[in-house]
Design a protein around this motif. Structure first.
Motif, PDB file in Angstrom:
ATOM      1  N   THR A 609      13.051   3.735  12.692  1.00 31.60           N
ATOM      2  CA  THR A 609      14.116   3.097  11.924  1.00 31.60           C
ATOM      3  C   THR A 609      13.585   2.622  10.577  1.00 31.60           C
ATOM      4  OG1 THR A 609      13.638   0.966  12.934  1.00 31.60           O
ATOM      5  CG2 THR A 609      15.244   2.395  14.070  1.00 31.60           C
ATOM      6  N   THR A 610      14.461   2.156   9.714  1.00 35.57           N
ATOM      7  CA  THR A 610      14.081   1.685   8.376  1.00 35.57           C
ATOM      8  C   THR A 610      13.146   0.479   8.450  1.00 35.57           C
ATOM      9  OG1 THR A 610      16.201   2.471   7.536  1.00 35.57           O
ATOM     10  CG2 THR A 610      14.995   0.897   6.162  1.00 35.57           C
ATOM     11  N   SER A 611      13.464  -0.440   9.310  1.00 33.01           N
ATOM     12  CA  SER A 611      12.604  -1.623   9.447  1.00 33.01           C
ATOM     13  C   SER A 611      11.213  -1.248   9.941  1.00 33.01           C
ATOM     14  CB  SER A 611      13.256  -2.623  10.403  1.00 33.01           C
ATOM     15  OG  SER A 611      13.465  -2.018  11.671  1.00 33.01           O
ATOM     16  N   LEU A 612      11.125  -0.226  10.800  1.00 27.94           N
ATOM     17  CA  LEU A 612       9.821   0.211  11.274  1.00 27.94           C
ATOM     18  C   LEU A 612       9.014   0.849  10.151  1.00 27.94           C
ATOM     19  CD1 LEU A 612       7.832   0.566  13.602  1.00 27.94           C
ATOM     20  CD2 LEU A 612       9.005   2.694  14.194  1.00 27.94           C
ATOM     21  N   SER A 616       5.503  -0.606   8.735  1.00 34.44           N
ATOM     22  CA  SER A 616       4.298   0.228   8.679  1.00 34.44           C
ATOM     23  C   SER A 616       3.697   0.230   7.272  1.00 34.44           C
ATOM     24  CB  SER A 616       4.625   1.665   9.115  1.00 34.44           C
ATOM     25  OG  SER A 616       5.118   1.674  10.441  1.00 34.44           O
ATOM     26  N   LEU A 617       4.575   0.327   6.254  1.00 31.73           N
ATOM     27  CA  LEU A 617       4.095   0.321   4.876  1.00 31.73           C
ATOM     28  C   LEU A 617       3.406  -0.999   4.534  1.00 31.73           C
ATOM     29  CD1 LEU A 617       3.934   1.687   2.105  1.00 31.73           C
ATOM     30  CD2 LEU A 617       6.224   0.759   1.609  1.00 31.73           C
ATOM     31  N   ALA A 618       4.003  -2.092   4.951  1.00 31.79           N
ATOM     32  CA  ALA A 618       3.387  -3.402   4.682  1.00 31.79           C
ATOM     33  C   ALA A 618       2.050  -3.541   5.394  1.00 31.79           C
ATOM     34  CB  ALA A 618       4.346  -4.504   5.113  1.00 31.79           C
ATOM     35  N   PHE A 619       1.976  -3.009   6.606  1.00 29.30           N
ATOM     36  CA  PHE A 619       0.727  -3.101   7.362  1.00 29.30           C
ATOM     37  C   PHE A 619      -0.375  -2.275   6.693  1.00 29.30           C
ATOM     38  CE2 PHE A 619      -2.121  -1.579  10.725  1.00 29.30           C
ATOM     39  CZ  PHE A 619      -2.585  -2.784  11.217  1.00 29.30           C
ATOM     40  N   PHE A 620      -0.040  -1.086   6.186  1.00 31.91           N
ATOM     41  CA  PHE A 620      -1.040  -0.255   5.512  1.00 31.91           C
ATOM     42  C   PHE A 620      -1.538  -0.929   4.225  1.00 31.91           C
ATOM     43  CE2 PHE A 620       1.055   3.610   7.616  1.00 31.91           C
ATOM     44  CZ  PHE A 620       0.197   3.518   8.696  1.00 31.91           C
ATOM     45  N   ILE A 649      -6.778   0.169  -3.673  1.00 35.76           N
ATOM     46  CA  ILE A 649      -6.222  -0.487  -2.472  1.00 35.76           C
ATOM     47  C   ILE A 649      -5.107   0.380  -1.861  1.00 35.76           C
ATOM     48  CG2 ILE A 649      -4.904  -2.487  -1.687  1.00 35.76           C
ATOM     49  CD1 ILE A 649      -6.478  -4.167  -3.710  1.00 35.76           C
ATOM     50  N   PHE A 650      -4.158   0.877  -2.715  1.00 33.18           N
ATOM     51  CA  PHE A 650      -3.043   1.698  -2.196  1.00 33.18           C
ATOM     52  C   PHE A 650      -3.520   3.071  -1.741  1.00 33.18           C
ATOM     53  CE2 PHE A 650      -0.578  -1.443  -4.516  1.00 33.18           C
ATOM     54  CZ  PHE A 650       0.495  -1.655  -3.657  1.00 33.18           C
ATOM     55  N   TYR A 651      -4.489   3.621  -2.442  1.00 32.45           N
ATOM     56  CA  TYR A 651      -5.038   4.909  -2.008  1.00 32.45           C
ATOM     57  C   TYR A 651      -5.665   4.792  -0.632  1.00 32.45           C
ATOM     58  CZ  TYR A 651      -8.366   8.733  -1.613  1.00 32.45           C
ATOM     59  OH  TYR A 651      -9.119   9.776  -1.142  1.00 32.45           O
ATOM     60  N   PHE A 652      -6.434   3.758  -0.435  1.00 35.15           N
ATOM     61  CA  PHE A 652      -7.085   3.560   0.855  1.00 35.15           C
ATOM     62  C   PHE A 652      -6.049   3.334   1.965  1.00 35.15           C
ATOM     63  CE2 PHE A 652      -9.356   1.271   4.165  1.00 35.15           C
ATOM     64  CZ  PHE A 652     -10.538   1.971   4.251  1.00 35.15           C
ATOM     65  N   ALA A 653      -4.948   2.629   1.640  1.00 32.54           N
ATOM     66  CA  ALA A 653      -3.911   2.358   2.654  1.00 32.54           C
ATOM     67  C   ALA A 653      -3.187   3.646   3.074  1.00 32.54           C
ATOM     68  CB  ALA A 653      -2.920   1.341   2.118  1.00 32.54           C
ATOM     69  N   PHE A 654      -2.816   4.499   2.092  1.00 37.67           N
ATOM     70  CA  PHE A 654      -2.076   5.726   2.434  1.00 37.67           C
ATOM     71  C   PHE A 654      -2.981   6.792   3.044  1.00 37.67           C
ATOM     72  CE2 PHE A 654       0.988   3.968  -0.580  1.00 37.67           C
ATOM     73  CZ  PHE A 654       2.159   4.126   0.140  1.00 37.67           C
ATOM     74  N   SER A 655      -4.232   6.805   2.647  1.00 35.71           N
ATOM     75  CA  SER A 655      -5.126   7.829   3.169  1.00 35.71           C
ATOM     76  C   SER A 655      -5.426   7.640   4.648  1.00 35.71           C
ATOM     77  CB  SER A 655      -6.439   7.829   2.358  1.00 35.71           C
ATOM     78  OG  SER A 655      -7.144   6.590   2.541  1.00 35.71           O
ATOM     79  N   THR A 656      -5.229   6.442   5.176  1.00 36.11           N
ATOM     80  CA  THR A 656      -5.472   6.228   6.605  1.00 36.11           C
ATOM     81  C   THR A 656      -4.469   6.970   7.488  1.00 36.11           C
ATOM     82  OG1 THR A 656      -4.157   4.200   6.522  1.00 36.11           O
ATOM     83  CG2 THR A 656      -6.539   3.990   6.227  1.00 36.11           C
ATOM     84  N   LEU A 657      -3.380   7.468   6.904  1.00 32.39           N
ATOM     85  CA  LEU A 657      -2.368   8.177   7.706  1.00 32.39           C
ATOM     86  C   LEU A 657      -2.844   9.550   8.132  1.00 32.39           C
ATOM     87  CD1 LEU A 657       0.912   7.312   5.745  1.00 32.39           C
ATOM     88  CD2 LEU A 657       0.224   6.429   7.970  1.00 32.39           C
TER      89      LEU A 657
END
Length: 675
Positions: A609-612, A616-620, A649-657
């Motif tokens: 869902t949208t909230s999920l 997830s984005l906030a957690f990353f 910081i954002f690169y490291f967060a998205f790359s964990t996916l």
């Protein structure tokens, strides 16, 4: 010479010369001049002895004009049977001699006639009497005197050869037609019937067999809602009272078992009462079907549409020849008779012919000697019954009669347990001035349109029938009775969930509107009943204990039935009976249906869902910030301009996916936890 030949051929000098050789010897003796009354006459008499007489009594009824006409026909037919037998068997050693006696039309007269025939005429067999009530006492006399009593018209099962061994029924037992009657009713789907029977041994004798046949019919049991005994001497007022009582009932199907004279009166009054109209069905036994030719045209007008049965008789050339000879002889012997019904080729007339023929056959087969009675040696005898002798030839003659079989006028003459067997019954419909055959009944095939083997009549139906009221469609067999009691149906009044039972009381109407699933089921059940039932709904007010009180309405006889969503419990089953549940009870959940998308490649995204996604984005992002805080002081790759550090910081967060980080990290424990 001529005078001598005449004397030789005269009945006084020769006993019945019946062969060509005897006549030739007479001629030769005359030519030689021998005396015709000499040794030649003696030798001829010894070769052809006189037949032994077998005395047979015939009880007739000469009391009334109608019974006289019938008796004259029976006498003529039986005389013709005896003459026809000896014409076909000229060399018989026995010869039946008929002795007639008048019964005067009642039981006492029959007993007196039988006693006179046995005691004075010393008959060796008796034909008659006419009715079952008269035959019962005569059969007792015959059993006591060992004189066989043969009846071609006493058809009631109330008198049985097993109880009176010297009684022989050369007619069909009435109980034989009970199953054909039930089959006719079942072929039209009728489930209720009223029975009108003559109040006599003849009328009541069929009831046990008829009740059994109606209960064991192949499709479904037929209920007898009423049995109405009709007095044989009932006047018009008595008949009207019986008929109007039946008219008030819902049943419109009636079985009539009565003599033809009483049946004519009954149908006349039924027509006056409006019961020979559209919607009524009348099925009569052979008491009507056998005597259709004897009814007046006026009587037949009141019987239009009646369905009746009668034993099937094939009208062969032999029967037609007998009918023609009978008419000629009857006119010759009774020139003063005004009886216009001269055709005696009816079932009863043919049975009487075969009865006389059977006695002649049996007497010849048993070589019955002349009449001989043993007189009882009783000095205290005070009445004629006490002085009644015992026939010495009765046992042999009875045994020969029971074993006699031949092809008679009415079909195959065969006795089983002292009773004539009928191969088939004919179903007739009274139309106009006669009866039309609409079908047959046989033990092997049941109801069928004809008797031909392999006719392909799989439906087992009758031909089209002309019903009362000039209707071609079969009556449904019942109607709503205005005098019947109304069935009281209690229903619960509910303020919610009215899909099962809903009661709407309008201010503009005094009659509430009852709806719901349970009501629809109950209405359909009542429509499919084979008989009409008037019913009325009674709303029961709602209360905390309304269902308990509703069930109590039935046990307290304030209501006849309850219709609604009533739960079956053990305590309630002790007071009332429940039907089988026609729907499941218990809790259920109703959910909306959605289209099936199981075949889409993006099905894995449906649970996200949208909230999920936002969580997830906030957690990353938070994970990248934590790593930067720990590493930028000791790791040169996490340093630089503020924009470079923010992008890292954002690169490291998205790359964990999708993959492991290529950046060097000094804190391997943290990196392992993140991955």
């Amino acid at each position: 010479s001529c005078k001598t030949m005449v004397r030789a051929l005269s009945p006084s000098s020769l006993v019945a010369p019946s062969s060509f050789y005897t006549l030739l010897l007479l001629v030769v003796a005359t030519l030689l001049g021998q005396h015709p009354e000499g040794p030649l006459r003696v030798a001829t008499a010894q070769n052809t002895p006189a037949p032994v007489p077998v005395r047979v009594g015939l009880i007739l009824d000469w009391a009334t004009k109608v019974s006289l006409a019938v008796s004259l026909r029976r006498r003529t037919g039986i005389q013709m049977a005896v003459e026809d037998y000896y014409a076909a068997h000229p060399g018989s050693a026995t010869r039946v001699e008929l002795h007639f006696s008048d019964s005067k039309g009642d039981v006492v007269g029959d007993a007196s006639a039988a006693l006179d025939l046995i005691k004075n005429a010393q008959v060796q067999a008796i034909i008659g009497p006419k009715t079952s009530a008269e035959a019962e006492f005569v059969a007792q006399l015959g059993s006591r005197a060992h004189v066989p009593v043969l009846s071609y018209s006493a058809t009631s099962p109330s008198i049985s050869p097993t109880q009176t061994p010297y009684f022989v029924r050369t007619a069909a037992n009435d109980s034989f037609q009970a199953t054909p009657v039930a089959s006719v009713l079942a072929s039209f789907g009728w489930r209720e019937v009223a029975v009108l029977h003559e109040d006599s041994p003849y009328g009541a004798g069929i009831l046990p067999a008829l009740a059994d046949a109606l209960q064991s019919v192949h499709s479904a049991a037929i209920m007898v809602v009423d049995r109405v005994p009709v007095p044989s001497g009932a006047d018009e007022d008595a008949l009207d009272a019986l008929l109007y009582r039946l008219k008030a009932m819902p049943t419109r199907v009636f079985i009539v078992h009565a003599s033809h004279s009483l049946a004519a009166q009954l149908f006349r009054r039924a027509s006056k009462a409006g019961m020979m109209s559209d919607g009524y069905a009348w099925v009569a036994t052979d008491g009507v079907g056998n005597f259709v030719d004897r009814f007046d045209p006026e009587d037949l007008d009141f019987m239009q549409g009646v369905v009746s049965l009668r034993p099937h008789v094939k009208y062969t050339n032999q029967v037609k020849n007998f009918s023609a000879r009978f008419r000629a002889r009857y006119r010759r012997e009774n020139p003063a008779s005004n009886d216009d019904v001269l055709n005696d080729a009816t079932v009863t007339g043919l049975w009487s012919y075969d009865t006389a023929w059977a006695i002649a056959v049996a007497a010849e087969a048993a070589s019955v000697p002349g009449p001989a009675f043993r007189t009882p040696q009783n000095s205290t005898a005070r009445t004629d019954l006490d002085q009644l002798g015992v026939s010495t030839t009765g046992e042999a003659l009875l045994r020969a009669i029971l074993n006699t079989t031949f092809d008679g006028m009415a079909g195959r003459f065969k006795l089983v347990d002292g009773q004539l067997q009928v191969a088939a019954y004919e179903v007739v419909n009274i139309i106009g001035n006669g009866a039309v055959t609409v079908g047959f009944w046989t033990p092997e095939s049941g109801i069928s349109r004809d008797l031909k083997d392999g006719s392909g009549n799989a439906a087992r139906q009758l031909k089209p029938i002309f019903w009362p009221g000039e209707m071609l469609s079969p009556p449904r067999g019942w109607t709503a009775s205005q005098n019947g009691r109304v069935l009281r149906v209690a229903v619960p009044v509910k303020h919610g969930f009215t899909q099962f039972v809903g009661v709407v009381i309008s201010d503009n109407s005094t009659k509430p509107k009852i709806t719901g699933y349970c009501i629809d089921v109950f209405n359909e059940v009542m429509k499919n009943l084979s008989y009409p039932v008037s019913y009325q709904y009674m709303p029961f007010p709602d209360s905390p204990d309304s269902y308990e009180m509703l069930v109590d309405q039935v046990s307290e006889r304030k209501a006849d039935i309850v219709v609604g969503d009533v739960t079956i419990t053990a305590s309630r089953m002790e007071e009332v009976d429940f039907t089988m549940p026609f729907t499941e009870s218990g809790w259920a959940m109703v959910v909306a249906t959605e289209p099936d998308t199981s075949g889409s490649m993006w099905i894995f995204l449906q649970p996200l869902t949208t909230s999920l996604w936002l969580a997830s984005l906030a957690f990353f992002c938070f994970t990248g910030f934590v790593v930067w805080v720990i590493e930028h002081r000791v790791n040169p790759e996490f340093r630089g301009t503020p924009s470079q550090q923010f992008g890292l910081i954002f690169y490291f967060a998205f790359s964990t996916l999708v993959f492991s980080h290529s950046n060097s990290s000094t804190n391997h424990l943290i990196i392992s936890i993140i991955q």
